[in-house]
Design an enzyme around this catalytic site. Structure first.
Site, short mmCIF file in Angstrom:
data_model
loop_
_atom_site.label_atom_id
_atom_site.label_comp_id
_atom_site.label_asym_id
_atom_site.label_seq_id
_atom_site.Cartn_x
_atom_site.Cartn_y
_atom_site.Cartn_z
N ASP A 249 -5.03 6.86 13.08
CA ASP A 249 -3.99 5.41 14.29
C ASP A 249 -5.22 4.54 14.83
O ASP A 249 -6.46 4.70 14.69
CB ASP A 249 -3.95 5.38 15.26
CG ASP A 249 -3.36 5.20 16.99
OD1 ASP A 249 -2.45 4.61 16.12
OD2 ASP A 249 -3.92 4.89 17.83
N ASP B 19 -5.61 1.58 17.72
CA ASP B 19 -5.99 1.15 19.41
C ASP B 19 -6.09 2.22 19.91
O ASP B 19 -4.83 3.12 19.80
CB ASP B 19 -4.75 0.47 20.25
CG ASP B 19 -4.30 -1.08 19.10
OD1 ASP B 19 -5.19 -1.66 19.58
OD2 ASP B 19 -3.28 -1.23 18.74
#
Length: 222
Positions: free
Chosen positions: A16, A18
């Site tokens: 991922d 953020d």
């Protein structure tokens, strides 16, 4: 869970962005709290929903009576605003060394993010991090996290069985997506611990990457 010393082995890593590689909390808070005020919603309630999801999916949960066409249009405006605002976007501690270790050893990895191409390239550049060659962005999927589609697509693009992948995630929606894909999940940062990741670390300084035999990736946690 805590970062007690352990070793995970994998054939590929799905990352991922953020909250995991890039700390974009400052801009996310600015943009979404302003959106919450514009729609008469409680800012804290909104912030409890938006991490990890595509914007239109968050809006569908927060404004369930609103037509999805409006959510998609609103999401496009939000993405443009976020892409134009890089103030305070910084790398998560340890992210640069973590990615450098993967690249130097040629270890399979992919970015799997709810951001679109413009936002993800902008934030990775703002944090001075290399943009992975393999990435699954918002344009690539039909369903947002917590649906596992993005992680399953990332595994498929790398040619690795989902069970041989380890996901790195910070949000409840992302951790749920990784687990639903049949993958082990390293939860990163303060949000992750409450959502049942396989292991939990405060940041990426607690992870050391080693190339094992026959293409194996060894993750030393803690």
């Amino acid at each position: 869970m805590t970062a007690t010393p352990t070793v995970l082995s994998a054939r590929a890593l799905l990352l991922d962005m953020d909250g995991t590689l890039v700390n974009s909390d400052a801009v996310v808070e600015r943009i979404w709290r302003r959106w919450a005020a514009d729609h008469g919603l409680d800012g804290d309630e909104v912030m409890g929903v938006v991490h990890g999801r595509q914007g239109h999916a968050s809006m569908a949960l927060l404004l369930p009576e609103r037509p999805m066409a409006e959510n998609h249009a609103d999401n496009a405006r939000m993405l443009a605003a976020e892409t134009a605002d890089m103030d305070g976007v910084v790398p998560v501690p340890g992210a640069a060394a973590f990615l450098a270790a993967l690249l130097s050893a040629g270890l399979p990895h992919a970015l799997v993010t709810s951001a679109d191409v413009a936002l993800s390239t902008g934030r990775m550049a703002a944090a001075a991090l290399p943009y992975p060659a393999v990435r699954v962005t918002a344009e690539s999927v039909g369903a947002s996290k917590p649906d596992p589609e993005g992680f399953l697509k990332g595994a498929a693009e790398l040619g690795v069985d989902p069970a041989d992948c380890v996901v790195f995630e910070d949000s409840g929606a992302g951790i749920a997506a990784g687990l639903a894909a049949g993958m082990r999940v390293v939860g990163v940062g303060p949000r992750a611990g409450a959502h049942g990741p396989t292991v939990h670390v405060p940041d990426l300084t607690a992870v050391r990457v080693e190339a094992g035999a026959d293409g194996e990736i060894l993750l030393h946690i803690g």
